[in-house]
Enzyme design. Structure first.
Site, PDB file in Angstrom:
ATOM      1  N   SER A  22      68.583  30.497   1.169  1.00 29.41           N
ATOM      2  CA  SER A  22      67.436  30.872   1.989  1.00 29.41           C
ATOM      3  C   SER A  22      66.320  29.885   1.713  1.00 29.41           C
ATOM      4  CB  SER A  22      67.012  32.303   1.656  1.00 29.41           C
ATOM      5  OG  SER A  22      65.946  32.711   2.479  1.00 29.41           O
ATOM      6  N   ASP A  24      62.199  29.505  -0.073  1.00 34.06           N
ATOM      7  CA  ASP A  24      61.644  29.757  -1.399  1.00 34.06           C
ATOM      8  C   ASP A  24      61.279  31.228  -1.598  1.00 34.06           C
ATOM      9  OD1 ASP A  24      61.663  26.964  -2.271  1.00 34.06           O
ATOM     10  OD2 ASP A  24      60.130  26.684  -0.726  1.00 34.06           O
ATOM     11  N   GLY A  25      60.948  31.926  -0.525  1.00 35.74           N
ATOM     12  CA  GLY A  25      60.522  33.318  -0.637  1.00 35.74           C
ATOM     13  C   GLY A  25      61.608  34.231  -1.175  1.00 35.74           C
ATOM     14  N   GLY A  54      65.806  27.652   4.510  1.00 31.69           N
ATOM     15  CA  GLY A  54      64.533  28.126   5.026  1.00 31.69           C
ATOM     16  C   GLY A  54      63.774  27.020   5.731  1.00 31.69           C
ATOM     17  N   ARG A 134      56.962  23.198  11.661  1.00 28.24           N
ATOM     18  CA  ARG A 134      55.893  24.210  11.738  1.00 28.24           C
ATOM     19  C   ARG A 134      54.724  23.837  10.838  1.00 28.24           C
ATOM     20  NH1 ARG A 134      57.886  28.995   7.556  1.00 28.24           N
ATOM     21  NH2 ARG A 134      55.669  29.342   7.187  1.00 28.24           N
ATOM     22  N   ASP A 287      54.731  31.308  -3.813  1.00 31.26           N
ATOM     23  CA  ASP A 287      56.080  30.908  -3.371  1.00 31.26           C
ATOM     24  C   ASP A 287      56.240  31.106  -1.868  1.00 31.26           C
ATOM     25  OD1 ASP A 287      56.464  30.517  -6.067  1.00 31.26           O
ATOM     26  OD2 ASP A 287      57.648  32.330  -6.370  1.00 31.26           O
ATOM     27  N   GLU A 289      54.834  33.458  -0.131  1.00 31.94           N
ATOM     28  CA  GLU A 289      54.676  34.861   0.229  1.00 31.94           C
ATOM     29  C   GLU A 289      53.205  35.262   0.153  1.00 31.94           C
ATOM     30  OE1 GLU A 289      57.587  36.900   1.136  1.00 31.94           O
ATOM     31  OE2 GLU A 289      58.093  34.770   1.335  1.00 31.94           O
TER      32      GLU A 289
END
Length: 330
Positions: A22, A24-25, A54, A134, A287, A289
């Site tokens: 995934s 880093d979250g 991710g 993004r 991270d 989040e």
């Protein structure tokens, strides 16, 4: 928080390692889930592997760099990290323990950002379908409406560290769930006198970073892998022009941003920090989040987690912590 819930109750003895495919979250969730277990001291010794899937993939990009591979993205980065998993080599990595004014304690495997970087990270979520683009789009949008944040920043530089174990007062006030933060005092108390307090209180960004990359195309810390027990601390003071900030971020792809000797950009290696927002504005990104804007402090715990890695850079090693696995192969 599904991954966090899963690892809290998983029978870890069934597995040789936890492979997280995934961004880093999700690794953030897994590590915090492990630290919330009753057997956290042994659970956190379970080897971890990051396979990038991710948008940012900063942890995977850092491990790719430590292994001596050239900077790559997407499928090439995934291939390199999969090769590291096949080689089954392990290396110890630092872990950042964070405490907030509301009493929350959490752990970071990568970074804490406040200001510009946190804004770009979190506000670009709506462009997630663009992948890593993004962040480029988010950077231009935030530059167009550049914000300045008020707060106080203090840190413990590496050269002022006093070797010490946790004092009785630290043991008494801290929940035994997790390692003792021996360098930190309660947030309502002033920082110790041997800490450095930054005189400026207007910032564009503050970044505490455990690894070299902020994403697979952002080589944020070209000074290399942090020694055991330390982290990179960057901050940008208010007054920097939009043009200079843009040049810094464009140069970060190749790690050339420090070559500009920008007087507004400050870098120092530290073992602990405290950041207190003054106006309640902005958010923290831990991270990647979201975390609400409130006073926060943290310290690095050396060589606390084991990652699948092909590290080729020598790293000054401290004495292994008690309970850590004495092995280098998975």
């Amino acid at each position: 928080n599904h991954a966090r819930e899963l690892v809290r109750v998983e029978e870890l003895g069934r597995w040789d390692a936890l492979v997280v495919m995934s961004g880093d979250g999700l690794m953030h969730e897994v590590v915090n889930g492990l630290m919330e277990r009753p057997d956290w001291e042994t659970a956190i010794c379970k080897p971890l592997c990051s396979l990038p899937a991710g948008s940012g993939n900063a942890l995977a990009a850092s491990l790719n760099h430590y292994a001596g591979y050239e900077q790559v993205t997407n499928e090439d980065l995934l291939t390199n990290c999969t090769l590291l998993l096949c080689r089954r080599l392990l290396a110890p990595m630092n872990l950042l323990s964070l405490q907030t004014a509301s009493g929350l304690r959490l752990f970071s495997v990568l970074s804490l950002a406040w200001g510009f970087i946190a804004d770009v990270d979190l506000e670009s979520e709506r462009f997630r379908r663009l992948g890593e683009m993004r962040f480029t789009l988010g950077t231009f949008l935030r530059l167009a409406a550049l914000r300045v944040y008020k707060g106080t920043l203090a840190y413990l530089p590496v050269e002022r560290v006093v070797s010490q174990g946790p004092t009785p007062a630290v043991v008494a006030r801290q929940n035994r769930q997790g390692p003792m933060d021996a360098h930190l005092v309660p947030l309502h108390e002033p920082v110790p006198p041997h800490w450095t307090v930054v005189p400026e209180q207007d910032f564009v960004l503050v970044l505490a970073l455990l690894h070299t990359h902020l994403s697979s195309e952002m080589f944020a810390a070209p000074m290399g892998r942090c020694p055991a027990g330390t982290m990179h601390l960057f901050y940008v003071r208010a007054g920097v022009s939009r043009a200079m900030l843009l040049r810094l971020f464009l140069a970060m792809e190749k790690g050339k941003h420090m070559d500009y000797d920008c007087p507004y950009l400050v870098y120092v290696p530290v073992v602990a920090f405290r950041l207190e927002p003054k106006d309640g504005k902005g958010v923290f990104a831990v991270d990647g989040e979201l975390m609400i804007s409130e006073a926060v402090q943290g310290q690095v715990h050396p060589d606390y987690i084991w990652m699948v890695s092909g590290c080729v850079e020598p790293q000054p090693r401290q004495k292994p912590r008690q309970g850590a696995p004495q092995r280098e192969h998975l």
